[in-house]
Structures are given as structure tokens and as C-alpha cells.
Design a protein around this motif. Structure first.
Motif, PDB file in Angstrom:
ATOM      1  N   ASP A  62       0.857  -1.179   0.000  1.00 33.40           N
ATOM      2  CA  ASP A  62       0.000   0.000   0.000  1.00 33.40           C
ATOM      3  C   ASP A  62       0.902   1.241   0.000  1.00 33.40           C
ATOM      4  O   ASP A  62       1.629   1.490   0.949  1.00 33.40           O
ATOM      5  CB  ASP A  62      -0.888  -0.030   1.261  1.00 33.40           C
ATOM      6  N   LYS A  63       0.874   2.004  -1.090  1.00 30.65           N
ATOM      7  CA  LYS A  63       1.716   3.203  -1.177  1.00 30.65           C
ATOM      8  C   LYS A  63       0.876   4.473  -1.229  1.00 30.65           C
ATOM      9  O   LYS A  63       1.349   5.514  -1.681  1.00 30.65           O
ATOM     10  CB  LYS A  63       2.601   3.130  -2.427  1.00 30.65           C
ATOM     11  N   SER A  64      -0.368   4.381  -0.818  1.00 31.67           N
ATOM     12  CA  SER A  64      -1.239   5.553  -0.891  1.00 31.67           C
ATOM     13  C   SER A  64      -0.867   6.577   0.182  1.00 31.67           C
ATOM     14  O   SER A  64      -0.201   6.242   1.160  1.00 31.67           O
ATOM     15  CB  SER A  64      -2.696   5.121  -0.709  1.00 31.67           C
ATOM     16  N   ALA A  65      -1.301   7.805  -0.026  1.00 34.76           N
ATOM     17  CA  ALA A  65      -1.062   8.859   0.959  1.00 34.76           C
ATOM     18  C   ALA A  65      -1.908   8.571   2.194  1.00 34.76           C
ATOM     19  O   ALA A  65      -3.043   8.131   2.088  1.00 34.76           O
ATOM     20  CB  ALA A  65      -1.433  10.205   0.358  1.00 34.76           C
ATOM     21  N   LYS A  66      -1.324   8.791   3.354  1.00 32.21           N
ATOM     22  CA  LYS A  66      -2.052   8.522   4.596  1.00 32.21           C
ATOM     23  C   LYS A  66      -2.139   9.797   5.429  1.00 32.21           C
ATOM     24  O   LYS A  66      -1.143  10.478   5.630  1.00 32.21           O
ATOM     25  CB  LYS A  66      -1.312   7.458   5.409  1.00 32.21           C
ATOM     26  N   ILE A  67      -3.347  10.090   5.897  1.00 32.37           N
ATOM     27  CA  ILE A  67      -3.525  11.255   6.759  1.00 32.37           C
ATOM     28  C   ILE A  67      -3.870  10.760   8.157  1.00 32.37           C
ATOM     29  O   ILE A  67      -4.848  10.043   8.351  1.00 32.37           O
ATOM     30  CB  ILE A  67      -4.618  12.192   6.204  1.00 32.37           C
ATOM     31  N   GLU A  68      -3.030  11.090   9.112  1.00 32.25           N
ATOM     32  CA  GLU A  68      -3.277  10.669  10.495  1.00 32.25           C
ATOM     33  C   GLU A  68      -3.879  11.838  11.264  1.00 32.25           C
ATOM     34  O   GLU A  68      -3.425  12.975  11.145  1.00 32.25           O
ATOM     35  CB  GLU A  68      -1.961  10.268  11.174  1.00 32.25           C
ATOM     36  N   GLU A  69      -4.868  11.524  12.088  1.00 30.21           N
ATOM     37  CA  GLU A  69      -5.462  12.573  12.910  1.00 30.21           C
ATOM     38  C   GLU A  69      -4.770  12.583  14.263  1.00 30.21           C
ATOM     39  O   GLU A  69      -4.522  11.545  14.848  1.00 30.21           O
ATOM     40  CB  GLU A  69      -6.968  12.313  13.088  1.00 30.21           C
ATOM     41  N   THR A  70      -4.461  13.774  14.765  1.00 29.21           N
ATOM     42  CA  THR A  70      -3.850  13.866  16.087  1.00 29.21           C
ATOM     43  C   THR A  70      -4.760  14.679  16.990  1.00 29.21           C
ATOM     44  O   THR A  70      -5.567  15.480  16.522  1.00 29.21           O
ATOM     45  CB  THR A  70      -2.472  14.556  16.016  1.00 29.21           C
ATOM     46  N   GLU A  71      -4.605  14.468  18.303  1.00 25.67           N
ATOM     47  CA  GLU A  71      -5.450  15.203  19.262  1.00 25.67           C
ATOM     48  C   GLU A  71      -4.865  16.580  19.528  1.00 25.67           C
ATOM     49  O   GLU A  71      -5.567  17.526  19.810  1.00 25.67           O
ATOM     50  CB  GLU A  71      -5.570  14.423  20.569  1.00 25.67           C
ATOM     51  N   GLU A  72      -3.536  16.635  19.462  1.00 24.59           N
ATOM     52  CA  GLU A  72      -2.776  17.858  19.794  1.00 24.59           C
ATOM     53  C   GLU A  72      -3.304  19.072  19.028  1.00 24.59           C
ATOM     54  O   GLU A  72      -3.413  19.026  17.821  1.00 24.59           O
ATOM     55  CB  GLU A  72      -1.307  17.587  19.460  1.00 24.59           C
TER      56      GLU A  72
END
Lengths: 592, 160
Positions: free
Chosen positions: A582-592
Motif C-alpha cells: 500500500d503506497k497511498s497517501a495517509k492522513i493521520e489525525e492527532t489530538e494535539e
């Protein structure tokens, strides 16, 4: 009926349909107007005509300003003059201005001799650069396959059009403005960090030396001259119908024998054929296809269809980047190039009694993405790659020129055995629809246990971007989808994703026309008829073969008998199959 | 593979704005405008999220952001200062006003002061040529200003 327009070009009266540009009207009667930013892949729905370079300017009677022929439609009674003194002087000024911000290192530029800007400067007889001005300065970006030197960019935006419209990859876009405007990636990051799939169509489209492939010819020359190394070469099917163009031969010239002779003169110890591995691919992919389809027909719900071909590295990069949810659908079979490498560095190295480190495998490919593919970690054993270097068709031609070999005068020679024997099924891998036709020839006989009367499946051939056909497997209809060009692949995949159309098998090639239109092939400069002629030559080469079904290749049969065991068996699986990431772009959500 | 991380509240804001324009790529300018209004600036993480939402290549979005001087990838100060360098202001010495702002704040064009209070930019015409030379602090327009007044204008906002 189409409305026809009457006009006169250079004194010749003609009639063309409404909506035709002056450029196309002129070309229809054999009048050539020079262009630079204009780039069209005829029949593939791609035309770049921003009208920005102004090289194609012509005089239109009654109009004060000169008109850009590529961006001006004809009108009733129009009188056009394409080569008046005023026009020529204006073109000279335009090219002169372009050169004011262009490096003058033409003698050592990778595009030298093939550069469209250089040709314009020669044709227009420029002898000095009048306007000394500021020069753009950009860092040179080197990815595993492509080099971007934007100091040489002329902002024709041909690369941007193929990247976005033809391939729907969207790695390249015009960025910034004014003097600083350039074609670049998002945030000017490295191409290798962008969504680029390294199909290289931008390199094929670039008229100047701004985009080029990574040059591996020196490493190959040095391996050949190292007495400790055994250096073998494999050639992809599409190379033999295109490389002649580099030596002034007609597009579509079949020069297989001359190419083999040239490779021997270059000093390769064995001259083998990727076509051998293409037959091997059919054994593996065809068996896998048959297993999946048989299970599906028997009602096994765990089986996913369609099975998709996996020969094309640009396509593999594309689905890893954009369709990570469908990673279990493509065939796990490696590409023919990588299968060849895997067999060469095990079976063949063992037969020669040498270590894999002392065997250097070189591939000649119509492709730029293959340079990246051979560097992938999963194709290495203890850090040693199965295929050491991948050269484009153009790079092979450069090496032949380097050794002063008179290519067109060479006597034809034959590939070495055993890894040089192949069938007609393998040759057609070079054309869109060819891999699936080759697979069909073998799968039909294995499935029906009957001999094929006619091996030509013409319903699978052609140059339409997306094609669908149904092949009758003796009473069982098999639905096949074919796409070439990644934009067309996206159309087909979206149908599959939505469940709109049911296919048993799909073939996809990243480049228009398949490998014959590959990014590593001789530059066609937007003349797609050259690609069509190469395509015809591929089918002629197939028809000229005695054996035309992969499973009839005697050396493939003995490879399974002596070494691999069964197709898709344990050893075959270990050596000839791969996994995807899997080489797709990944967006991670952060709480900060 | 691109991996980016962004505050979940910001992601929510961006998604809402994109959705309010029907997630249409043709609305990209409006979307960027609103998102910059809500978040202050358009760093690459923000552009990546917009790209994902409206299915437009991030290279094209960056192309637009880098083309229009209104869009910024750098954070703005609490009180963004813009000096007009349009023709009318320029001929009435707005460049000297800009230089004085640079000197007083110790920052260059497109930069932010260390305390995050002020950022400095230049722009081309706010449609108040009759008041030239003009500078803006936030949305407030200051007309007919001289370099000597710059210190006082900054002082007005220093403790706000």
C-alpha cells in the motif's frame, strides 16, 4: 453533416470541417508549420495546445497580429501564409527569447540531436543569442528512474498534460508565477516522494532535456569489461520493432536479428530474450487465472475476480498508490523481466557454476519504470538484485553508437539457448491486449483440453483506450477487459470497484499502445503513427513464429521438468511470484 | 508514500468547508479562501487533506497556492500587516513605509515576528488609491501614512 470551411493556405485552396485549427488544416495538405508546445497522441484523446510557445505563428490576411496556428480555428474565406519573412522573423525572435533563459550546454545534453528546441534553432538559422538575461536556477531532482533538470524547461507543459490528462497521476503541475513559473511537484518535493508512478510518459513527451531517464550505460560497460563477471542480457519484445528508428530505419522495422548481433558485439556473454520469460509468465499467470476462474465458476465465494495482469511496473506502482483496496486482485506473477532475473540468478547461475554475485543481468526495456522495478527490495537476495541494470531502447542505441557499430549493415543472428527461445505468444506482450491474448491461447487449451483452431484473437487487439470482449471457452463465456494508458486504466478500475461490469480477467499497460509506446522507446515527438507501425510489426513477428503458444515452448517445458516442478507449485511460487504494498497517501489525525 | 498528520479538529473544519462547496475541484479557489480564513494559512498538510477530500492532485492545489500571492503557506501574525505597493501607493513612497515596518519589526516580507504578534506582507491595491499610500493591519485601513507614523501604528497593537 459537418459544416465545411473554405480557406487558402500558401495559395492552396482547401476545405476542412468547422473547428479545425490552422495547424491541422495545413498539415492535411502537407504544409508543415513548426511547433514546440503542441503535442498530440492521435486517437488517444490527448492534445496539449496551450498556444504558449508561439513558434507556430502564421500570417492571416486582414488580421493585424500573427496567429498561433495550433490554437486558432479556421474561418470562412481565411487566407493564411505560413512562411512569410514576417512570420520567420517572429519565430526567430521567439526562439531567441527562449534561448535567453536556456543553458547553452547542448553538446553534452542528454537530448542533444533529439531536442526539438535545438532543431528549431538550427532550422531558423540562429547564430547568436541576442537577449542576455537572468537565468532560472533549479536543483536537479534524481529519482530511481527519471531525472528532472528544470533549468532546461521551456514551459511547454507537455509533461503536465500527459501526467494529468493521459495518466491521471497528477504529480506534475505548473507552479509559481512570472519568471519563477515552472512545472514541478507539490511543494517542490522530490519526484520520488510525490505520487509519481515512474511511467516516464513525461520523459517521452519532453521536447528538450528537462526530463530524461537515469543513464545506466556506464555501469553496464564497466560490468562487461570486468573479466570476473559473466554479463548476460535480456531484451523485451517491444525493443526489436523500435530500435531501428534510432538508426534511420522506418518505424515498424523488425530488427530482432540485427539487435542480437549488436548485443554480441557489445560484449555480452550470453544474449537472451525476455520473451522466454514472457512464456514463463503465461505459464504462471495463465495457471493462476485458470485456477481463480475455475473456482469462481464452481461457486467458491472466496475467489476474487477479475484477475489483473502485473507485467507493467508503472501499472503496479499505480495500483499500489491509488487502489490499495484492490491489492489482492492483480496476479501475483512477477513481470517477465523479473522472472528472467530470478531464473537467471538461480537456475542459470547454478548451471554455469558461478555465484549470483558474479552474474550480472542486464535488461533492455522499452520502459523507464523498469529501472525502478529492478531496484525494489523484494527482488533482491542478500542485497543482490535479480536484475542488475535496466536500460531503455534509447540507451541501447546509444551504446551501439558508442562502439561505432553500423547497425543497419549487421548480419542477423539468433538468441542463445535456453533462455532465448520463445513463442509468438511472448512477442505480443509488447502490444496492448497482447498479454491477455497470450494468456487466452494457453488458458483455452488447458481449460477446454482441446487444441485451438485459430490462435489469433483479433477481438482483443486494437488501439481503443478501453476495450471489452468475450471469448468463448468452448461454451463458457470469459469476459475480458483491456486498458492502456493509466487514465483508461482508472476508468476500467472504477467500473470494477463499483461493481458495474463483471470481468474475469483484465490487462492493463501504463503506456499508450502498450510497451510499443513505452517511455523508453525512441522519441516519437507526438507522431503516434510510429507507435501504430511498431504495433503492427509485433503482430507480424508473432505470425512469423512456428510456435505461438507459450506452453509449447520446449525450453519452458524442460525448465519445469528439470527445475521448477509444477506451474504455481512451491518452487515456482517462491521464485516467480511477488507481493504488493500500500503506497497511498495517509492522513493521520492527532489530538494535539 | 506520503504520511502526514494534522489535528483532528482542523481536519474536521477542512472537511466541512470542502463539503459546503460540494467537494468540487472547480471550487478550489473558494475552498482555499475559506480554509485560509479559518486556519490562518495553508501548510502542506492542509493542502493534502483538501486534495483527498475533493479528489484533486495536490500538485495542482500547490500550483494554485503558489500562484496567488493572497494564499500563504506560512503562518500569519495575530495582526497581519500589509503595505500596498500598487502604482498609486508606490509613486507616493509606500516602499519607504514598507522599509520602516521592516526596520521596526525586524522581519522581512512574508515573515513573522518571534512573538507571533505581527507578520509583514505587501499587496497590490486595495481600491483606496485616493488615500495613498495605504497599509492594512488586519482589516483596518491606514491611509496617507508616512514612515514616521509607523512606530505609533505598531504601538497601537503591541499590547492588544
Amino acid at each position: 453533416m459537418e459544416k465545411m470551411i473554405n480557406l487558402t493556405i500558401d495559395g492552396i485552396k482547401l476545405q476542412v470541417p468547422k473547428g479545425t485549427t490552422i495547424l491541422k488544416a495545413a498539415r492535411s495538405i502537407g504544409i508543415d508549420i513548426p511547433t514546440l508546445c503542441h503535442y498530440e497522441l492521435k486517437g488517444q484523446g490527448i492534445e496539449n495546445r496551450p498556444g504558449s510557445c508561439r513558434v507556430c505563428m502564421v500570417e492571416v490576411e486582414g488580421k493585424g497580429n500573427l496567429a498561433a496556428a495550433c490554437a486558432t480555428n479556421v474561418s470562412e474565406g481565411m487566407v493564411v501564409k505560413t512562411h512569410t519573412l514576417r512570420v520567420i522573423m517572429a519565430r526567430r525572435t521567439v526562439v531567441d527569447l527562449m534561448l535567453s533563459d536556456h543553458p547553452s550546454d547542448c553538446l553534452i545534453c542528454p537530448q542533444s540531436g533529439k531536442c526539438e528546441l535545438q532543431k528549431l534553432a538550427i532550422d531558423l538559422g540562429l547564430r547568436e543569442v541576442t537577449y542576455a538575461g537572468e537565468k532560472s536556477e533549479y536543483r536537479i531532482d534524481v529519482s530511481p528512474a527519471i531525472i528532472r533538470d528544470m533549468n532546461k524547461c521551456v514551459m511547454c507543459r507537455r509533461c503536465e498534460t500527459v501526467c494529468n490528462s493521459l495518466q491521471t497521476v497528477g504529480s506534475l503541475s505548473a507552479i509559481d508565477r512570472g519568471f519563477k513559473a515552472v512545472v514541478g511537484t507539490a511543494f517542490e518535493q522530490d519526484l520520488s516522494k510525490s505520487t509519481c508512478v515512474m511511467c516516464g510518459q513525461c520523459v517521452q513527451a519532453c521536447p528538450v532535456g528537462a526530463l530524461s531517464e537515469v543513464d545506466n550505460t556506464r555501469q553496464v560497460m564497466s560490468a562487461i569489461s570486468n573479466p570476473k563477471k559473466t554479463v548476460i542480457v535480456q531484451t523485451a519484445p517491444a525493443v526489436r520493432v523500435a530500435i531501428g528508428e534510432e538508426f534511420g530505419m522506418k518505424p515498424g522495422s523488425r530488427v530482432t536479428g540485427k539487435m542480437v548481433a549488436a548485443l554480441r558485439m557489445l560484449g555480452f556473454d550470453y544474449v537472451f530474450d525476455t520473451d522466454f520469460a514472457a512464456d514463463l509468465t503465461i505459464m504462471e499467470e495463465g495457471t493462476e487465472m485458470l485456477q481463480r476462474i475455475s473456482k469462481f465458476i464452481q461457486g467458491d465465494k472466496s475467489v476474487k475476480l477479475p484477475i489483473m495482469t502485473s507485467c507493467c511496473p508503472g501499472w503496479v506502482n499505480f495500483f499500489e498508490t491509488y487502489y490499495p483496496d484492490m491489492l489482492d486482485i492483480p496476479s501475483t506473477a512477477k513481470s517477465p523481466m523479473q522472472m528472467f532475473g530470478a531464473i537467471a540468478k538461480t537456475y542459470w547461475a547454478e548451471r554455469l557454476g558461478i555465484s549470483r554475485e558474479d552474474l550480472v543481468v542486464v535488461s533492455i526495456m522499452p520502459c523507464v519504470a523498469k529501472k525502478y522495478e529492478c531496484q525494489r527490495d523484494e527482488f533482491k537476495t542478500n542485497g543482490n538484485p535479480d536484475v542488475d541494470y535496466s536500460l531503455t531502447t534509447r540507451e541501447l542505441a546509444d551504446m551501439i553508437k558508442l562502439l561505432n557499430i553500423s547497425f543497419s549493415d549487421l548480419q542477423e543472428e539468433d538468441f542463445d539457448r535456453p533462455l532465448g527461445e520463445s513463442t509468438g505468444a511472448a512477442v505480443i506482450f509488447g502490444a496492448t491486449g497482447g498479454v491477455i491474448e497470450a494468456a487466452t491461447r494457453t488458458a483455452y487449451e488447458l481449460f477446454t483440453k482441446k487444441e485451438l483452431g485459430k490462435v489469433d484473437f483479433t477481438e482483443l487487439r486494437g488501439l481503443a483506450g478501453v476495450r471489452e470482449a468475450t471469448v468463448d471457452f468452448d461454451g463458457t463465456p470469459i469476459h475480458i477487459g483491456i486498458a492502456h494508458g493509466l487514465g483508461n486504466a482508472r476508468k476500467l478500475l472504477d467500473k470494477v470497484r463499483k461493481g458495474e461490469t463483471m470481468f474475469h480477467a483484465i490487462e492493463i499497460m501504463a503506456c499508450p499502445g502498450g510497451c510499443v509506446g513505452g517511455a523508453g522507446q525512441p522519441y516519437h515527438h507526438g507522431d503516434f503513427s510510429k507507435v501504430e507501425k511498431r504495433l503492427q510489426a509485433i503482430y507480424e513477428e508473432d505470425a512469423a513464429k512456428t510456435l505461438r503458444k507459450s506452453h509449447e515452448n520446449p525450453y519452458i517445458q524442460s525448465l519445469y521438468k528439470d527445475y521448477l516442478g509444477e506451474p504455481c507449485g512451491e518452487k515456482a511460487h517462491k521464485l516467480l511470484h511477488t507481493i504488493y504494498f500500500d503506497k497511498s497517501a495517509k492522513i493521520e489525525e492527532t489530538e494535539e | 508514500m506520503t504520511r502526514i498528520s494534522l489535528n483532528s479538529k482542523k481536519i474536521e473544519t477542512i472537511k466541512e468547508i470542502c463539503a459546503s462547496f460540494g467537494n468540487k475541484p472547480s471550487e478550489i479557489i473558494n475552498i482555499l479562501h475559506k480554509v485560509q480564513g479559518a486556519l490562518g494559512f495553508l501548510p502542506k498538510e492542509v493542502q493534502e487533506v483538501i486534495s483527498e477530500e475533493i479528489r484533486m492532485p495536490v500538485a495542482q492545489i500547490y500550483g494554485i497556492v503558489s500562484f496567488y500571492s493572497f494564499f500563504s503557506m506560512k503562518p500569519k501574525g495575530e495582526h497581519p500587516i500589509s503595505v500596498c505597493l500598487g502604482t498609486a501607493c508606490y509613486v507616493r513612497d509606500s516602499e519607504k513605509v514598507l522599509d520602516e515596518f521592516k526596520r521596526q519589526l525586524g522581519v522581512g516580507i512574508g515573515e513573522l515576528t518571534d512573538d507571533g504578534k505581527f507578520s509583514l506582507d505587501c499587496l497590490r491595491c486595495v481600491g483606496a488609491c485616493g488615500l495613498a499610500p495605504v497599509a492594512l493591519v488586519g482589516e483596518k485601513v491606514y491611509g496617507r501614512i508616512t514612515p514616521a507614523q509607523v512606530k505609533d501604528i505598531i504601538a497601537e497593537y503591541r499590547d492588544k
